[in-house]
Scaffold this motif. Structure first.
Motif, PDB file in Angstrom:
ATOM      1  N   PHE A   3      30.218  20.296   4.504  1.00  0.00           N
ATOM      2  CA  PHE A   3      29.783  19.778   3.208  1.00  0.00           C
ATOM      3  C   PHE A   3      28.559  18.882   3.375  1.00  0.00           C
ATOM      4  O   PHE A   3      27.556  19.036   2.677  1.00  0.00           O
ATOM      5  CB  PHE A   3      30.939  19.019   2.546  1.00  0.00           C
TER       6      PHE A   3
ATOM      7  N   MET B  87      27.378  25.398   2.269  1.00  0.00           N
ATOM      8  CA  MET B  87      28.453  25.842   1.386  1.00  0.00           C
ATOM      9  C   MET B  87      29.023  27.194   1.836  1.00  0.00           C
ATOM     10  O   MET B  87      30.219  27.442   1.686  1.00  0.00           O
ATOM     11  CB  MET B  87      27.968  25.932  -0.057  1.00  0.00           C
TER      12      MET B  87
ATOM     13  N   SER C  34      35.535  20.665   7.593  1.00  0.00           N
ATOM     14  CA  SER C  34      35.081  21.024   6.242  1.00  0.00           C
ATOM     15  C   SER C  34      34.140  19.952   5.691  1.00  0.00           C
ATOM     16  O   SER C  34      33.143  20.274   5.034  1.00  0.00           O
ATOM     17  CB  SER C  34      36.268  21.259   5.305  1.00  0.00           C
TER      18      SER C  34
ATOM     19  N   TRP D 228      31.261  26.301   4.613  1.00  0.00           N
ATOM     20  CA  TRP D 228      32.448  25.640   4.095  1.00  0.00           C
ATOM     21  C   TRP D 228      33.443  26.680   3.582  1.00  0.00           C
ATOM     22  O   TRP D 228      34.630  26.621   3.895  1.00  0.00           O
ATOM     23  CB  TRP D 228      32.077  24.662   2.973  1.00  0.00           C
TER      24      TRP D 228
END
Length: 138
Positions: free
Chosen positions: A18, A23, A14, A26
């Motif tokens: 980032f 995004m 994750s 993510w």
């Protein structure tokens, strides 16, 4: 074949998304019913977001506001619960609207179910965030 990762490895994945400013990627690591909590969110910012779509709506503009260039400190801790990991990490970058440096430390507690994030609780300094943003949000 399902990739077998530890919770600590999933947290690292994750953080990699980032840093890559991905995004969408993510939030794809999250369950549909994910709950994200930001207990120290400044006034006007959400302290709780429910659902993957809502979380993506919240995060998708982040890379347009803050250019994160490095995660200088990343320490990820496994817990005695195989579905929980804790990260102590920092981000370094620039606020695009005003050129201010963005330096933030985070403590993140992540719970997984079936390999997906179901609870993401992140602690950070709202005063440092507001100062970097020039008093506003993203």
């Amino acid at each position: 074949m399902t990739e077998m990762l530890t919770s600590a490895q999933r947290v690292q994945r994750s953080l990699d998304a980032f840093l890559a400013k991905d995004m969408k990627g993510w939030t794809e690591l999250c369950a549909d019913d994910v709950v994200a909590e930001f207990p120290f969110a400044p006034p006007g910012a959400p302290a709780r977001i429910e659902g993957r779509a809502a979380l993506y709506d919240y995060l998708r503009g982040y890379p347009d506001a803050i250019d994160i260039r490095a995660l200088p400190t990343v320490k990820i801790y496994a817990t005695d619960d195989p579905n929980v990991a804790i990260a102590d990490w920092s981000a370094s970058g620039t606020v695009l609207a005003n050129g201010n440096p963005y330096e933030m430390r985070y403590a993140t507690f992540v719970t997984f179910r079936d390999g997906r994030i179901v609870n993401y609780r992140e602690y950070w300094n709202p005063q440092a965030f507001l100062a970097a943003m020039g008093g506003g949000g993203f």
